[in-house]
Write an enzyme that holds these catalytic residues in place. Structure first.
Site, PDB file in Angstrom:
ATOM      1  N   PRO A 301       0.831  -1.207   0.000  1.00  0.00           N
ATOM      2  CA  PRO A 301       0.000   0.000   0.000  1.00  0.00           C
ATOM      3  C   PRO A 301       0.869   1.263   0.000  1.00  0.00           C
ATOM      4  CG  PRO A 301       0.123  -0.905   2.205  1.00  0.00           C
ATOM      5  CD  PRO A 301       0.872  -1.870   1.310  1.00  0.00           C
ATOM      6  N   ARG A 303      -0.820   4.755  -1.344  1.00  0.00           N
ATOM      7  CA  ARG A 303      -1.891   5.723  -1.153  1.00  0.00           C
ATOM      8  C   ARG A 303      -2.649   5.495   0.147  1.00  0.00           C
ATOM      9  NH1 ARG A 303      -4.627   7.553  -5.773  1.00  0.00           N
ATOM     10  NH2 ARG A 303      -3.861   5.680  -6.803  1.00  0.00           N
ATOM     11  N   ARG A 344      -3.375  15.372 -10.465  1.00  0.00           N
ATOM     12  CA  ARG A 344      -4.321  14.256 -10.543  1.00  0.00           C
ATOM     13  C   ARG A 344      -5.699  14.616 -11.126  1.00  0.00           C
ATOM     14  NH1 ARG A 344      -5.991  11.622  -6.830  1.00  0.00           N
ATOM     15  NH2 ARG A 344      -5.944   9.609  -7.842  1.00  0.00           N
ATOM     16  N   CYS A 375      -1.023  29.161 -16.272  1.00  0.00           N
ATOM     17  CA  CYS A 375      -1.485  29.728 -17.542  1.00  0.00           C
ATOM     18  C   CYS A 375      -2.004  28.602 -18.429  1.00  0.00           C
ATOM     19  CB  CYS A 375      -0.327  30.474 -18.201  1.00  0.00           C
ATOM     20  SG  CYS A 375      -0.874  31.523 -19.539  1.00  0.00           S
ATOM     21  N   TYR A 405       0.892  10.873  -4.417  1.00  0.00           N
ATOM     22  CA  TYR A 405       0.907  11.233  -5.841  1.00  0.00           C
ATOM     23  C   TYR A 405       0.622  12.705  -6.119  1.00  0.00           C
ATOM     24  CZ  TYR A 405       0.753   6.184  -5.969  1.00  0.00           C
ATOM     25  OH  TYR A 405       1.029   4.858  -5.750  1.00  0.00           O
TER      26      TYR A 405
END
Lengths: 446, 446
Positions: A301, A303, A344, A375, A405
């Site tokens: 694991p 995340r 993300r 921009c 992430y």
């Protein structure tokens, strides 16, 4: 407090709460105070949350040694220290991740090394450092690793990464277990069995287990179970084709990562203990029915450990109401970060929970799009949220569950420096990473 | 040479050619030699190509002063110097881009400053540095900039960014002129006219023109013309509502960027001169029919200048053939970079031209997916290309047209250091940016 003021506890760090003055605190530290001291955007990590998820995983999977924290989610020396102190193992997927782990004195024997394209130099570093396991990903690598180990006069334990052909339900971009992908050896084609035979035949590597990975953001054991059953079938095939002294080495079933987290209030949260129990039960039964000793189940694991521990604090800047149809207005609320510190949403369509953190508000809610300061019109952090209409320039907002992430995939687009990162625990603030400045970019120039 | 060995000249840098020994050279320098000296992945810039595109733009748009190179595409001090030496102006879109331009001694009066969320500190730096133009993006900003200029005792020239409601045909994520976006003031709602009035009423800023931006990867003048016509309509509205001394200041029509480039052999290339001529003709006619003096047309190309000048050289690593159906195989060819140095395929579905650069090959072509070395199945650089079946580990390949938005959007995912960047000109190699290492990451740690 209004509903909007209440932090969804399954999304926010475990110690996050709204203080009586309306400010959100983590580990007793006000996010507004942190913003004042370190500037924004700012990543704030709840150290106890991170550690507690390590503990939950260790408890669910029979001990920290079976749980490899996936470095790619977020890694610094401090993070590696936390992982080591909690008794977990570590999964690295690049030479530099390994170098960082070693710089943090992470015990090499508890490191598993991944990678679909490991250079000879990388393999050399693995063997030299005496990492626990190298996960073999292609046929050439078997011979190359064997040669490197021979050269160094060492024996390297390995796993073979298997594509079991199982795909857990998830976003297409981050699904990894179907056949048409870059990782691993195909089970169906016989390539995985062949890889195992090659590894066993090699003199300087020892095959000690099999590995597979079914996807990302997975919330139940079904995908893992199906993959485990297939990989155990391969294990049985290998075991029965080999003498006992070789077969007996094959004790690890590494089912990879992919454990999901709740990003928004509506998302379910992962019941680690239940998934682990379900998975262990099925693995035990499958092994039994195949006449195999129950393997040690390992997981990776990233995340699920790092994600929920962290929030990103932004200062609100420009606010603009845009008529998007005759009777519909969308508020554009710009913050001082964006796709550079969190790619993300743009990359995966990921959603996040956002809250006002320097105060409460009982203003009516309005349809708001939270955008960054880059921009680029695709620089959107939250596509649509109902936010209090009185949020104004200078307010502070935070996105939760940004521990995985986000910093790890951060860019310097528009020359934005990567934000600072601080951890908090029991009211104490510890700077972890300083903010990048233009000087850092100039330092790279010839 | 086979068809695959021939570099499509409208995609590759202007000096790129295949030498008699089969190696690809740029400005007479072998990419294989550069890879040997600087390692891979490596960005190689054809300085003369970059400069020649500056010259083409300057010639097409009536002088370099009318052409603002868009820093966000790729900026270093050296690049800023090239732009200055070619007589072009510069467009920056963040405080750090401005700081870098100033560190390169770029003439401030030739800098235009963009941003949907400029902080007071950023505005202060703009006025203090005496930049040429600040592009106003929201109502609050007008008062804030006026206050900053008053405080510094200066007058700041400004443009008002207008949303003309025109969307050039392009990828949704990078289209920017429709109403439902974060940038600019709506023309249709009257918000843009109101912004112009506010800017004119402010004591310490001078409205000298209007700005709009229609999209990205645009190859003809149609979208620009339609936007220009609408924005000129607004200009006429402003001019006729103001006294001559104010109206006469309004001389600039900045049509932004978006000029397309060819990424693949099948892509068309931009005829800059033709688009500019078409655009100038329409603007002149529109202005005439509105009774306006013909405005000075300004443009902001980034990709069209920086994009084609650069290639990314990678070393080939693991190669794997995967059965994707009963009678179909896909070759996975892994290189030593990926989504960290080029996020555009994953982010936008962008396509690139790839060639073998250390040798030629007459091997038959095979269906190949070019992937990176990251721990993510979405780490794909080229989804499908027909590449020679004899490409092997250790070969060098290069992707062309990687000069814009690749290094600029690069991340350190999996702790990959950003690649080195070198420029080449007349056989001479100049290092521009050194490769990042783990030490750079550790230097950020507290």
């Amino acid at each position: 407090m209004t509903k909007f003021d209440v932090l969804p506890s399954h999304v926010w760090p475990r110690s996050a709460t709204r203080a009586t003055n309306g400010e959100v605190t983590i580990a007793g530290v006000s996010l507004a105070d942190l913003a004042q001291e370190f500037g924004t955007p700012l990543f704030v990590i709840d150290e106890a949350d991170f550690r507690s998820r390590c503990q939950d995983m260790a408890a669910a999977f029979g001990g920290g040694e079976n749980v490899h924290y996936a470095s790619k989610a977020f890694l610094t020396r401090k993070v590696a220290n936390w992982v080591a102190e909690e008794g977990l193992s570590l999964d690295v997927a690049s030479e530099n991740e390994l170098r960082l782990a070693l710089a943090a004195d992470f015990p090499a024997e508890r490191i598993t090394v991944h990678g679909n394209n490991k250079s000879d130099g990388f393999l050399h570093l693995c063997v030299e450092a005496q990492v626990g396991h190298v996960v073999l990903d292609n046929h050439d690598e078997i011979a190359r690793l064997d040669a490197v180990a021979a050269e160094l006069g060492q024996s390297q334990d390995v796993l073979v990464r298997v594509k079991p052909g199982v795909e857990a339900h998830t976003h297409e971009m981050i699904a990894t277990a179907h056949e048409d992908q870059k990782f691993g050896f195909s089970l169906a084609s016989g390539s995985a069995f062949q890889a195992a035979e090659e590894a066993i035949a090699a003199n300087n590597i020892r095959l000690v287990g099999l590995h597979c990975h079914v996807g990302s953001q997975v919330f139940d054991a079904q995908g893992f179970n199906m993959a485990a059953e297939r990989v155990l079938g391969l294990m049985e095939q290998i075991v029965t084709s080999q003498p006992a002294e070789v077969a007996n080495l094959l004790t690890i079933l590494d089912l990879g990562g992919g454990y999901g987290i709740a990003y928004t209030a509506n998302d379910e949260s992962l019941d680690v203990a239940a998934v682990a129990a379900d998975l262990h039960e099925k693995v035990t039964k499958s092994a039994e029915s195949l006449g195999l000793a129950t393997p040690t189940v390992m997981v990776e694991p990233g995340r699920a450990i790092a994600g929920p521990a962290t929030v990103t604090v932004y200062e609100v800047g420009a606010i603009k109401d845009v008529h998007i149809s005759d009777n519909e207005t969308r508020r554009y609320l710009a913050v001082d970060g964006g796709m550079s510190d969190n790619i993300r949403p743009a990359l995966y369509g990921a959603e996040y929970d956002i809250r006002l953190v320097n105060r409460t508000s009982d203003a009516k809610l309005t349809n708001t799009r939270v955008v960054g300061a880059h921009c680029e019109s695709g620089d959107i952090l939250i596509n649509a949220a109902d936010l209090p209409a009185d949020i104004h320039s200078g307010d502070l907002v935070a996105l939760a569950a940004t521990g995985a992430y986000c910093y790890a995939m951060a860019s310097n687009y528009n020359m934005f420096g990567k934000p600072a990162v601080v951890s908090v625990r029991d009211g104490v603030v510890s700077p972890m990473l300083r903010r990048q400045t233009v000087s850092d970019f100039l330092a790279l120039e010839a």
